[in-house]
Design a protein around this motif. Structure first.
Motif, PDB file in Angstrom:
ATOM      1  N   ASN A  45     -15.852  51.125  -6.461  1.00 54.05           N
ATOM      2  CA  ASN A  45     -14.437  51.082  -6.103  1.00 54.05           C
ATOM      3  C   ASN A  45     -14.263  50.430  -4.727  1.00 54.05           C
ATOM      4  O   ASN A  45     -15.060  50.644  -3.818  1.00 54.05           O
ATOM      5  N   ILE A  46     -13.211  49.633  -4.597  1.00 55.79           N
ATOM      6  CA  ILE A  46     -12.980  48.855  -3.379  1.00 55.79           C
ATOM      7  C   ILE A  46     -12.722  49.779  -2.190  1.00 55.79           C
ATOM      8  O   ILE A  46     -11.874  50.680  -2.255  1.00 55.79           O
ATOM      9  N   SER A  47     -13.444  49.532  -1.103  1.00 55.88           N
ATOM     10  CA  SER A  47     -13.251  50.316   0.122  1.00 55.88           C
ATOM     11  C   SER A  47     -12.219  49.629   1.015  1.00 55.88           C
ATOM     12  O   SER A  47     -11.921  48.442   0.855  1.00 55.88           O
ATOM     13  N   ARG A  48     -11.684  50.392   1.960  1.00 57.21           N
ATOM     14  CA  ARG A  48     -10.699  49.832   2.901  1.00 57.21           C
ATOM     15  C   ARG A  48     -11.302  48.678   3.693  1.00 57.21           C
ATOM     16  O   ARG A  48     -10.640  47.680   3.960  1.00 57.21           O
ATOM     17  N   GLU A  49     -12.569  48.785   4.029  1.00 60.89           N
ATOM     18  CA  GLU A  49     -13.227  47.736   4.801  1.00 60.89           C
ATOM     19  C   GLU A  49     -13.300  46.428   4.004  1.00 60.89           C
ATOM     20  O   GLU A  49     -13.177  45.333   4.575  1.00 60.89           O
ATOM     21  N   GLN A  50     -13.482  46.513   2.709  1.00 59.04           N
ATOM     22  CA  GLN A  50     -13.538  45.311   1.874  1.00 59.04           C
ATOM     23  C   GLN A  50     -12.192  44.602   1.776  1.00 59.04           C
ATOM     24  O   GLN A  50     -12.129  43.436   1.397  1.00 59.04           O
ATOM     25  N   GLU A  51     -11.119  45.319   2.104  1.00 56.79           N
ATOM     26  CA  GLU A  51      -9.780  44.731   2.016  1.00 56.79           C
ATOM     27  C   GLU A  51      -9.460  43.828   3.211  1.00 56.79           C
ATOM     28  O   GLU A  51      -8.571  42.994   3.129  1.00 56.79           O
ATOM     29  N   ARG A  52     -10.178  44.007   4.321  1.00 57.81           N
ATOM     30  CA  ARG A  52      -9.903  43.183   5.505  1.00 57.81           C
ATOM     31  C   ARG A  52     -10.467  41.778   5.303  1.00 57.81           C
ATOM     32  O   ARG A  52     -11.630  41.599   4.953  1.00 57.81           O
ATOM     33  N   ILE A  53      -9.649  40.774   5.553  1.00 58.59           N
ATOM     34  CA  ILE A  53     -10.058  39.379   5.361  1.00 58.59           C
ATOM     35  C   ILE A  53     -11.106  38.994   6.400  1.00 58.59           C
ATOM     36  O   ILE A  53     -10.949  39.260   7.592  1.00 58.59           O
ATOM     37  N   VAL A  54     -12.184  38.387   5.923  1.00 57.22           N
ATOM     38  CA  VAL A  54     -13.263  37.938   6.803  1.00 57.22           C
ATOM     39  C   VAL A  54     -13.080  36.438   7.023  1.00 57.22           C
ATOM     40  O   VAL A  54     -13.565  35.610   6.251  1.00 57.22           O
ATOM     41  N   TRP A  55     -12.366  36.076   8.078  1.00 53.88           N
ATOM     42  CA  TRP A  55     -12.024  34.669   8.320  1.00 53.88           C
ATOM     43  C   TRP A  55     -13.250  33.822   8.631  1.00 53.88           C
ATOM     44  O   TRP A  55     -13.213  32.601   8.479  1.00 53.88           O
ATOM     45  N   SER A  56     -14.371  34.461   9.034  1.00 54.23           N
ATOM     46  CA  SER A  56     -15.583  33.700   9.346  1.00 54.23           C
ATOM     47  C   SER A  56     -16.301  33.225   8.083  1.00 54.23           C
ATOM     48  O   SER A  56     -17.214  32.406   8.157  1.00 54.23           O
ATOM     49  N   ASN A  57     -15.910  33.735   6.915  1.00 47.69           N
ATOM     50  CA  ASN A  57     -16.451  33.219   5.667  1.00 47.69           C
ATOM     51  C   ASN A  57     -15.886  31.829   5.377  1.00 47.69           C
ATOM     52  O   ASN A  57     -14.950  31.373   6.036  1.00 47.69           O
ATOM     53  N   SER A  58     -16.441  31.171   4.360  1.00 50.83           N
ATOM     54  CA  SER A  58     -15.918  29.858   3.970  1.00 50.83           C
ATOM     55  C   SER A  58     -14.516  30.001   3.390  1.00 50.83           C
ATOM     56  O   SER A  58     -14.115  31.095   2.955  1.00 50.83           O
ATOM     57  N   ALA A  59     -13.778  28.901   3.360  1.00 47.43           N
ATOM     58  CA  ALA A  59     -12.421  28.926   2.808  1.00 47.43           C
ATOM     59  C   ALA A  59     -12.436  29.413   1.356  1.00 47.43           C
ATOM     60  O   ALA A  59     -11.571  30.192   0.945  1.00 47.43           O
ATOM     61  N   LYS A  60     -13.410  28.963   0.584  1.00 46.64           N
ATOM     62  CA  LYS A  60     -13.481  29.377  -0.819  1.00 46.64           C
ATOM     63  C   LYS A  60     -13.761  30.872  -0.931  1.00 46.64           C
ATOM     64  O   LYS A  60     -13.186  31.560  -1.792  1.00 46.64           O
TER      65      LYS A  60
END
Length: 313
Positions: A204-219
């Protein structure tokens, strides 16, 4: 006539229940989660499967926790030929798994052994998978580890999100179960052991997984956001407040700005830098305490102070 106890909770499960009923199986009871408070006003709301069951005139059982409950004994006393689950949301105790003569089967929204667990659709999209599907499987005490009976795959299109894939897979699940149930009843179905070396999990999705990780690639950012849409929804922080991001596309701009910085303001979007030098164009968002809106409306109104170089965290 084959007797069934059906167990399910969300919208995904509704077409499956309706198919079982319309195909003439004897539905002894529908087991679903208890009514829950929904929305800001906390209105007590029945699960979608309960609403469907009542419309079909079927008895409903709603255990808070199945294991060791009076409701479990009530289900066992019904002595169904088969128990069918589809996104029920609770682990079935061994006592129930062992009871029906045709076993307990599950309609699971992934191509097992990949994505065992409670969020297989979300995770497949977040991971950038090009296809997913439905597995009809025997249930075991271990999570989603039972033998595979049948599977059917469909593509994940570029524009799909979790909401659209839930709808597509609920129909796939309904049709696959419709084709599979007669084989089980007649004892002609396959029983394929899962390859444990290929197992992955989708908890199940955690709250931490909901935060956008801008350092990842655009895709990767694009996949994260659409994998969390329309629920639980990806978010970022801007000027100390959380902002939900509902709809994006990979931008056309390249940049050497820090990931999370605003790179460009357009008429109908604004572009944010990511970790690979590409941008994400934000199309729909929801500032803290406000309604969902287009980026165009945001830029004209509450977001008119947004400037190139502003940082999202």
């Amino acid at each position: 006539m084959t007797s069934v106890v059906f167990m399910g909770t969300p919208d995904f499960s509704v077409p499956v229940l309706r198919m079982i009923y319309e195909e003439g199986y004897e539905v002894l009871a529908v087991v679903t989660q208890p009514d829950r408070p929904v929305g800001r006003k906390k209105v007590l709301t029945p699960p979608p499967v309960k609403a469907e069951a009542l419309q079909l005139g079927l008895p409903v059982i709603q255990p808070e926790k199945l294991r060791g409950s009076e409701e479990l004994q009530e289900i066992l006393a019904l002595n169904p030929d088969i128990v069918i689950t589809a996104a029920f949301g609770q682990i079935l105790p061994k006592e129930l798994l062992d009871a029906p003569r045709l076993g307990c089967i599950n309609v699971h929204a992934s191509l097992l052994p990949k994505y065992r667990g409670g969020a297989p659709i979300h995770q497949a999209i977040i991971d950038g998978e090009e296809k997913t599907g439905v597995t009809i499987m025997y249930m075991a005490e271990k999570l989603d580890a039972g033998d595979i009976i049948t599977q059917r795959a469909i593509p994940i299109e570029e524009e799909d999100n979790t909401g659209t894939m839930f709808e597509k897979l609920s129909i796939v699940g309904k049709e696959l179960l419709k084709d599979t149930l007669p084989l089980i009843v007649e004892g002609k179905n396959e029983r394929i052991q899962q390859d444990e070396s290929q197992v992955t999990f989708a908890h199940n999705i955690s709250r931490e997984q909901e935060r956008i990780v801008w350092s990842n690639s655009a895709k990767q950012v694009y996949n994260q956001i659409r994998g969390l849409t329309p629920w639980p929804t990806a978010y970022t922080s801007y000027q100390g407040e959380n902002m939900k991001i509902w709809s994006v596309k990979v931008g056309q701009t390249t940049t050497d700005r820090t990931p999370g910085q605003v790179v460009q303001l357009n008429k109908d979007s604004f572009e944010v830098a990511t970790g690979d030098g590409q941008t994400i164009a934000v199309l729909e968002l929801q500032p803290a305490g406000k309604k969902r809106m287009t980026a165009q409306d945001y830029l004209r109104g509450t977001g008119m102070k947004l400037a190139i170089g502003d940082q999202f965290e």
